[in-house]
Design a protein around this motif. Structure first.
Motif, PDB file in Angstrom:
ATOM      1  N   ALA A 263       0.793  -1.152   0.134  1.00  6.23           N
ATOM      2  CA  ALA A 263      -0.121   0.089   0.056  1.00  6.23           C
ATOM      3  C   ALA A 263       0.930   1.174  -0.023  1.00  6.23           C
ATOM      4  O   ALA A 263       0.618   2.067  -0.552  1.00  6.23           O
ATOM      5  CB  ALA A 263      -0.894   0.112   1.346  1.00  6.23           C
ATOM      6  N   PHE A 264       1.898   1.135   0.809  1.00  6.81           N
ATOM      7  CA  PHE A 264       2.871   2.428   0.884  1.00  6.81           C
ATOM      8  C   PHE A 264       3.364   2.904  -0.562  1.00  6.81           C
ATOM      9  O   PHE A 264       3.410   3.793  -0.948  1.00  6.81           O
ATOM     10  CB  PHE A 264       3.876   2.180   1.698  1.00  6.81           C
ATOM     11  N   ARG A 265       3.916   1.502  -1.270  1.00  9.80           N
ATOM     12  CA  ARG A 265       4.448   1.824  -2.538  1.00  9.80           C
ATOM     13  C   ARG A 265       3.512   2.360  -3.623  1.00  9.80           C
ATOM     14  O   ARG A 265       3.847   3.215  -4.387  1.00  9.80           O
ATOM     15  CB  ARG A 265       5.104   0.368  -3.081  1.00  9.80           C
ATOM     16  N   LEU A 266       2.311   1.671  -3.536  1.00 11.89           N
ATOM     17  CA  LEU A 266       1.418   2.186  -4.431  1.00 11.89           C
ATOM     18  C   LEU A 266       0.698   3.508  -4.395  1.00 11.89           C
ATOM     19  O   LEU A 266       0.600   4.326  -5.455  1.00 11.89           O
ATOM     20  CB  LEU A 266       0.206   0.978  -4.548  1.00 11.89           C
ATOM     21  N   THR A 267       0.497   3.982  -2.934  1.00 11.38           N
ATOM     22  CA  THR A 267       0.110   5.397  -2.621  1.00 11.38           C
ATOM     23  C   THR A 267       1.086   6.141  -2.967  1.00 11.38           C
ATOM     24  O   THR A 267       0.904   7.579  -3.225  1.00 11.38           O
ATOM     25  CB  THR A 267      -0.097   5.195  -1.294  1.00 11.38           C
ATOM     26  N   ALA A 268       2.196   6.234  -2.618  1.00 13.88           N
ATOM     27  CA  ALA A 268       3.421   6.922  -2.923  1.00 13.88           C
ATOM     28  C   ALA A 268       3.714   7.003  -4.282  1.00 13.88           C
ATOM     29  O   ALA A 268       3.876   8.435  -4.689  1.00 13.88           O
ATOM     30  CB  ALA A 268       4.743   6.274  -2.163  1.00 13.88           C
TER      31      ALA A 268
END
Length: 285
Positions: A107-112
């Motif tokens: 989620a962090f990778r995709l949201t970033a």
């Protein structure tokens, strides 16, 4: 229309905070009557409706774009907080936390990546613009059911195996770590593909990217997205003793990419000269 990038980001954050609280309220309301699976789905739909309303307010369906990555970790974190016993480090708690770690990393990778590419409310995903043009007066229907609700249900089905592991108190099995590792590596390769694509675009080079992971695949991010959810699904199936119905989410997600996302992306790319040669020389996945 909010044209300032940071003001628009702040508004979207507020929209999603409201959607989270709306979803929590809906879950508590429905959970008095229905199973956790149905209650969670109805809560998820409630949060989606809230985001949809604001996409109408700002006349921009891309308000929904972060939902794909925000929904799973919020659902899983809320489930772990509600169900797990933190008084002792049991096998079920270890498995739950491992699943959450990889989902949060994803989620962090995709949201970033979304935040990096986000410009303002002046920007809208080209696919939504295309759907608006093609659907005409039916765009309201397409907007809600196609752009908002369908992806919500797909990701709900993808995170449901991990939620089931937490609710059922499934115990960590040795094979779980293999499949969780596959998901973790898929996220790493997604990040690498992002960096390579950003570098290519910033270089101003025309045409198609032929370096790094993009040399091996036209859609490395899609390939890794598929692997991510198969890893979560298989880890959950192993922990729960072979309940294959839990692979429904990974299967639907794969079919969505194969028959919707990839054909749309290829059709969009086909406008560039040399696409047929590029297609022949580079694998789809």
């Amino acid at each position: 229309m909010i044209k300032n990038r940071f003001a628009a980001l702040a508004v979207i954050i507020l929209v999603y905070i409201l959607a989270v609280f709306g979803g929590i309220f809906a879950y508590e309301f429905f959970n008095a009557t229905y199973s956790y699976q149905i209650s969670l789905l109805l809560a998820d739909i409630t949060a989606t409706v809230i985001v949809f309303i604001f996409s109408l307010v700002f006349n921009n369906a891309s308000v929904y774009d972060p939902y794909w990555s925000v929904q799973p970790p919020v659902i899983l974190a809320a489930t772990i907080a509600k169900v797990c016993d933190f008084s002792e480090l049991s096998g079920s708690l270890v498995l739950s936390l491992l699943l959450f770690a990889v989902v949060a990393f994803w989620a962090f990778r995709l949201t970033a990546n979304w935040a990096y590419n986000f410009e303002s409310f002046e920007y809208q995903d080209w696919r939504y613009v295309m759907l608006r043009q093609k659907s005409g007066k039916l765009y309201g229907f397409v907007n809600f059911f196609g752009i908002h609700l369908f992806p919500t249900i797909v990701v709900y089905l993808c995170i449901l195996p991990a939620v089931t592991v937490v609710h059922e108190g499934a115990v960590f099995q040795p094979w779980c770590i293999v499949f969780i590792a596959i998901s973790f590596l898929a996220v790493i390769f997604q990040g690498i593909a992002d960096i390579q694509m950003h570098a290519f675009r910033n270089s101003g080079t025309a045409g198609f990217i032929h370096t790094g992971l993009w040399k091996k695949s036209r859609h490395p991010n899609y390939a890794c997205e598929i692997l991510m959810w198969w890893g979560i699904g298989l880890a959950s199936v192993v922990a729960l003793g072979g309940n294959l119905i839990l692979l429904t989410g990974a299967t639907v997600n794969t079919l969505m990419f194969l028959f919707v996302s990839i054909p749309l992306a290829d059709k969009h790319q086909a406008r560039k000269p040399g696409f047929e040669e590029y297609k022949k020389s580079t694998r789809m996945l």
